[in-house]
Design a protein around this motif. Sequence first.
Motif, mmCIF file in Angstrom:
data_model
loop_
_atom_site.group_PDB
_atom_site.id
_atom_site.type_symbol
_atom_site.label_atom_id
_atom_site.label_comp_id
_atom_site.label_asym_id
_atom_site.label_seq_id
_atom_site.Cartn_x
_atom_site.Cartn_y
_atom_site.Cartn_z
ATOM 1 N N GLU A 36 0.806 -1.225 0.000
ATOM 2 C CA GLU A 36 0.000 0.000 0.000
ATOM 3 C C GLU A 36 0.840 1.276 0.000
ATOM 4 N N GLY A 37 2.164 1.153 0.162
ATOM 5 C CA GLY A 37 3.008 2.331 0.174
ATOM 6 C C GLY A 37 2.848 3.180 1.419
ATOM 7 N N ILE A 38 2.423 2.576 2.528
ATOM 8 C CA ILE A 38 2.205 3.303 3.778
ATOM 9 C C ILE A 38 3.452 3.188 4.647
ATOM 10 N N ASN A 39 4.063 4.332 4.965
ATOM 11 C CA ASN A 39 5.255 4.363 5.809
ATOM 12 C C ASN A 39 4.851 4.537 7.265
ATOM 13 N N THR A 40 5.285 3.606 8.104
ATOM 14 C CA THR A 40 5.010 3.723 9.531
ATOM 15 C C THR A 40 6.196 4.388 10.229
ATOM 16 N N SER A 41 5.962 4.834 11.456
ATOM 17 C CA SER A 41 6.984 5.577 12.194
ATOM 18 C C SER A 41 7.236 4.934 13.550
ATOM 19 N N LEU A 42 8.500 4.958 13.982
ATOM 20 C CA LEU A 42 8.836 4.472 15.323
ATOM 21 C C LEU A 42 8.626 5.569 16.371
ATOM 22 N N VAL A 43 8.513 6.803 15.891
ATOM 23 C CA VAL A 43 8.315 7.942 16.795
ATOM 24 C C VAL A 43 6.822 8.144 17.010
ATOM 25 N N PRO A 44 6.350 8.203 18.254
ATOM 26 C CA PRO A 44 4.915 8.373 18.519
ATOM 27 C C PRO A 44 4.373 9.671 17.912
ATOM 28 N N THR A 45 3.171 9.581 17.355
ATOM 29 C CA THR A 45 2.443 10.727 16.816
ATOM 30 C C THR A 45 0.995 10.610 17.249
ATOM 31 N N LYS A 46 0.171 11.545 16.838
ATOM 32 C CA LYS A 46 -1.252 11.486 17.160
ATOM 33 C C LYS A 46 -2.000 10.490 16.272
ATOM 34 N N SER A 47 -1.387 10.079 15.169
ATOM 35 C CA SER A 47 -2.079 9.247 14.174
ATOM 36 C C SER A 47 -1.503 7.840 14.110
ATOM 37 N N LEU A 48 -2.395 6.877 13.880
ATOM 38 C CA LEU A 48 -1.983 5.479 13.744
ATOM 39 C C LEU A 48 -2.693 4.846 12.558
ATOM 40 N N VAL A 49 -2.045 3.839 11.981
ATOM 41 C CA VAL A 49 -2.706 2.996 10.999
ATOM 42 C C VAL A 49 -3.080 1.707 11.716
ATOM 43 N N VAL A 50 -4.319 1.271 11.525
ATOM 44 C CA VAL A 50 -4.844 0.086 12.208
ATOM 45 C C VAL A 50 -4.951 -1.048 11.197
ATOM 46 N N ALA A 51 -3.955 -1.924 11.182
ATOM 47 C CA ALA A 51 -3.985 -3.073 10.274
ATOM 48 C C ALA A 51 -5.037 -4.072 10.747
ATOM 49 N N ASN A 52 -5.737 -4.678 9.795
ATOM 50 C CA ASN A 52 -6.842 -5.620 10.025
ATOM 51 C C ASN A 52 -8.099 -4.921 10.521
ATOM 52 N N GLY A 53 -8.090 -3.592 10.565
ATOM 53 C CA GLY A 53 -9.258 -2.862 11.048
ATOM 54 C C GLY A 53 -9.969 -2.114 9.947
ATOM 55 N N GLY A 54 -10.010 -2.671 8.748
ATOM 56 C CA GLY A 54 -10.607 -1.963 7.616
ATOM 57 C C GLY A 54 -11.907 -2.570 7.129
ATOM 58 N N LEU A 55 -12.566 -1.837 6.249
ATOM 59 C CA LEU A 55 -13.804 -2.329 5.644
ATOM 60 C C LEU A 55 -13.546 -3.614 4.862
ATOM 61 N N GLY A 56 -12.353 -3.726 4.290
ATOM 62 C CA GLY A 56 -12.021 -4.929 3.530
ATOM 63 C C GLY A 56 -11.920 -6.173 4.379
ATOM 64 N N ASN A 57 -11.774 -6.016 5.703
ATOM 65 C CA ASN A 57 -11.768 -7.157 6.624
ATOM 66 C C ASN A 57 -13.156 -7.441 7.184
#
Length: 661
Positions: A36-57
Amino acid sequence: MDVNVGSDTKAYRRSKVDKKLLRKQIKSSHTLLRHEGINTSLVPTKSLVVANGGLGNGVSREELSAVLKEMGSLKTLLMPPKKPYAFVTYGSEENARKAHIYLNGQKLQREEKEKNDVTLYLSFVDTVPCEQQTSVTMPAGLVLVEDFVSSEEEAVLLAAIDWSSHNNDATGLPEKCQPVLQRCMENGHLTTMPDQLTVNQYESGQGIPPHVDTHSAFEDTILSLSLGAKTVMEFRHPDGRVVNVFLPGRSLLVIRGESRYLWTHGITPRKFDMVPASDPQCLAPTTCDHGPLNQLTLSKRGTRTSFTFRKIRIDPCRCAFPTVCDSQGAPSPPSPPSIPRGPSDAARLEVEYVHRVYDAIAPHFSSTRHSPWPQVCHFLSLLSPGNVLADVGCGNGKYLGVNPAVISVGCDRSSALIQICTNRGFQAFVADALHVPLRTASCDACISIAVIHHFSTTERRLAAVKELVRLLKPGGHALIYVWAFEQEYKEQKSKYLKNNNPTNDTCGVTTAPEGKSSACVRSNLEDNKKKPADDCTVTHDKVGVHINRTAFNSQDLLVPWHLKEGKRGKSKGESEVARTNEDKTKFSTDSFPNGPDLRSYSNTDSQHDSLTSAEPVFHRYYHVFQQGELEQLCVQVKEIKLQRSYHDQGNWCVILEKPVN
């Protein structure tokens, strides 16, 4: 025991669990980046990506939001359509950290029993995709009127339906419908009163095949009144454009002009729909293809009843779309095959809808047939070293190597599948299951797995059993598997039904809407020879087309196979099926010059599948066996003993023994 030792052990176990969770979290991050071209970060931020938490699941907005809100106030929750992930932004970094700690690796409790549990994996992200407002234009001539009838009118109309009636020639439309039709006239949705009504009821998981109502049969305007549950109807243009229209309960859909004559419409058979969320700020509640990403959720389907009003056409159609108009010389869809009446009819049907199909889909078919069934493996494990095994209808040979201690040989009618067997190092050859070129009484065991249900008459199915028995030595055993009509047995659904993914958009094709249908009602016409509504026509001598992953409605049917890109095969002696171009909306129509177009056949008044599906669709003939039918077939063979019969994951199975004497 030393308390400190116990404490250290507990800490070690926690550490082990944490390491496992970290590995899975890293894996999910790599997957998101790679696909998906989504870059995750090791540094905490206000935003997160939730894997397995999508409409496709199959995760709804309500389910995910409830869990995320436990960690703090949410600023935004974005759920991209058909994706297995979501983006959440908290009001503070502290709340985001809290979610990252406590929700990582947690199972999401599902509201619906049909849904499988999913494990959430959260990772910080620096940026979240912008909400894009993409405008999707409704098909020209299509109008949706919400709340067209009141709840009281809805109750009156539903109560007026007599599902037990089979009178297709009732005179005039029901009086209960007159107020609705009069309102349509007053509001300009109609210029003339319809004279034909079809009522259908659809349970959750049922659908309507993509189709265009026959031009020559009906006038321009068609009305569809949705009562009961909401649903999503898909409109598809021949150029590939797709518009998903959300139909709330008590809404009226007016289909006229281009949307009536050129666009196909249908409802994908599934149990959940992606719909606009119940948000007062939702800008476009009538379609599911546009609007911000945070306005979509999943909705479970209920029972929907549709009232479809049409005006039967007297004169030929003179619409502005001659290339798709049957009155103006456009080619009609292929006719469905008839149930065979004799040996020659049966042989022709099997050539077109079994032999040629398997040659064409062989690579793709083989890629889905890699796990041997446990009960078959158990049968093979009981054979003694040096025994001779014949797998009649061996497919890609997945059972030929199960027991390496026996001498295994396979045969199949498909040369393409036999080539796959050969490439895998198995001994196999091309042969018809009715005429296997092996000596009589030469085999200690024979298996016929998912083969005999492809024979289209009782006589040919019996001949296939006799051929297996002929090959057996005295004392030898045969195992036969056939597809069962009863896909739900002893209150247990087969995997075929269980694997009906609620968010799977692959649409099967059927001979008629897969729902309860009342009698078609129409007024008397002077032209009594006029073709009635397609929904009213019942062709008992035709082989119907089945909707994938649904219960069977008849024993003789065609089952769709959606050929995936890159899994094309070559039919023996014929040209290779042409690869589709980038949008996969066109493909060769000359791969089978001597028979019907197996890929685009549908027993409905629909456009070819090349216009309604992103993938070529082939159809395989099956005779699904009712309980006891396989046993009755086998006992007609005198020199055999029925040792055991059972039901295994949607199949009827028998073990036969050839007596020594």
